[in-house]
Design an enzyme around this catalytic site. Structure first.
Site: not given
Length: 428
Positions: A40, A222
């Site tokens: 996120g 990521q």
């Protein structure tokens, strides 16, 4: 002007959301090129907080945003995220958002498999349980359902049969009930009219915008050390997270990604299992976690915290071809009397300057530290180099020396405008 690719240069959670949002002001198009809704971005714009996990950050700025073919897409989550932003006043239309028609879908059966495997595992990977890994497995197994298939009922029926021929034995082995293919078909047919208006050949659109001289910002999810090839395997994500994936995951040629900006936290964190040489389990680690608000945007899990690891970031600089870094969360270090930077490791009495591939060797690494004086003044909200304490400047300069890359941007709070620009990536 160059295109820019933004990637996390550690284990993710480096503050990419704010920087991508900030850079979107200088871009015309923003592209997401890998991962799923397992990572996120939190964007803070004035009093408004936006939490994105699948949509590119450019949608908040009203910039053309593309979800590339390298992303695995949970269509129901995508619709939910579009709805949430709509409630916050950001209307997502097909003129604003493009979904690659050759992107693969995450289905409910992928989520079932992901969660059942993690629950049954002795040595847990620490996945988010959202089905990303199983969806990538089906992609490389050539049995995935892709966005374009939603427009072809015959293709859907055949692909569901093929998919269940693989998943049914797996579900039996894990004690899960057999999946109802007719119910899945009905779910997909009900959802398809809501998703298909966004579906287009993303590669073709990117080719056109680049030829027209428009600036493209590629947004990674990521971090590089979670890359399925180059990270701390098997404690990694299911996709390639390094900058090279920006080309393959968007359909643009290898020259397209342009300037690579690595996002680096002023200390180190990671979520989930796996090696972490500089992890701190003392009061300093607690300070970093508390002051830095180190909780996952998607999962809410506490992040493990430790000193800045220059050896890891140096490795990321090489793997990603990083031209410059954006250093975030410097303000979290305010008030610490002493700071440490890991410059390398000892492994079985030998000096080593990189993270080895073997899991056993990774777990045996002993960090070699260099100590520096901290600062008592605040850096929070600083917007120019001269506003920083002298010791903070020394800390940043030492990081540059150790990682072999300049600091192009310095972030001093979650607010968009609290950013010190040393070099504009789009002008480099």
């Amino acid at each position: 002007m160059a295109n820019v690719t933004v990637i996390g240069a550690q284990w993710g959670d480096e503050g990419k959301g704010k920087l991508v949002d900030w850079l979107s002001n200088r871009a015309d198009v923003v592209v997401r090129f890998q991962g799923g809704h397992n990572a996120g971005h939190t964007l803070v714009v004035g009093d408004q907080v936006y939490k994105l996990s699948l949509l590119p950050s450019g949608v908040v700025q009203g910039k053309l945003s593309i979800i590339g073919n390298g992303v695995v897409v949970d269509p129901w989550h995508l619709l939910k995220e579009i709805g949430t932003l709509g409630e916050q006043g950001v209307k997502i239309t097909p003129d604003l958002l493009v979904l690659a028609d050759n992107a693969c879908l995450i289905l409910p059966l992928h989520r079932d498999l992901d969660q059942a495997r993690e629950a049954a595992a002795t040595n847990k990977i620490g996945t988010t349980g959202r089905g990303i890994g199983p969806a990538y497995e089906d992609k490389v197994g050539r049995r995935a359902i892709r966005v374009a298939d939603l427009a072809d009922r015959a293709a859907l029926e055949a692909k569901i049969d093929r998919l269940l021929a693989h998943h049914t034995p797996l579900r039996r082995g894990l004690g899960l009930p057999e999946y109802d293919g007719a119910a899945l078909l009905a779910e997909l047919e009900e959802m398809a009219p809501k998703i298909l208006p966004f579906a287009r050949p993303a590669w073709l659109m990117l080719d056109e915008v680049v030829k027209a001289g428009r600036r493209v910002l590629f947004e990674g999810a990521q971090g590089a050390l979670l890359d399925v090839d180059h990270g701390t395997y098997p404690y990694v994500t299911s996709s390639n997270t390094v900058a090279g994936q920006a080309a393959a995951g968007s359909g643009l040629g290898p020259k397209g990604p342009g300037y690579v900006l690595g996002i680096v936290k002023a200390y180190t964190t990671r979520v989930g299992e796996g090696p972490f040489p500089t992890e701190l389990k003392d009061e300093v680690g607690q300070h970093l976690g508390t002051v830095g608000r180190e909780f996952g945007t998607v999962t809410g899990r506490s992040r493990r915290c430790g000193w800045f690891d220059a050896a890891l970031v140096r490795q990321s600089v090489a793997l990603n071809g990083i031209a410059g870094v954006a250093l975030t969360k410097l303000d979290v270090l305010d008030g610490l009397p002493k700071l440490k930077i890991c410059t390398g490791y000892e492994l079985n009495g030998e000096a080593i300057g990189y993270l080895p591939a073997g899991l056993k060797a990774q777990g045996q690494l002993m960090p070699v530290y260099e100590e520096m004086d901290g600062w008592s003044e605040t850096t929070q909200g600083a917007r120019s180099w001269k506003d920083l304490p002298a010791n903070a400047v020394k800390y940043v300069r030492r990081i540059e020396e150790l990682i072999g890359a300049p600091v192009s941007l310095l972030s001093t709070s979650p607010q968009r405008d609290d950013t010190i620009l040393m070099r504009d990536p789009f002008q480099d």
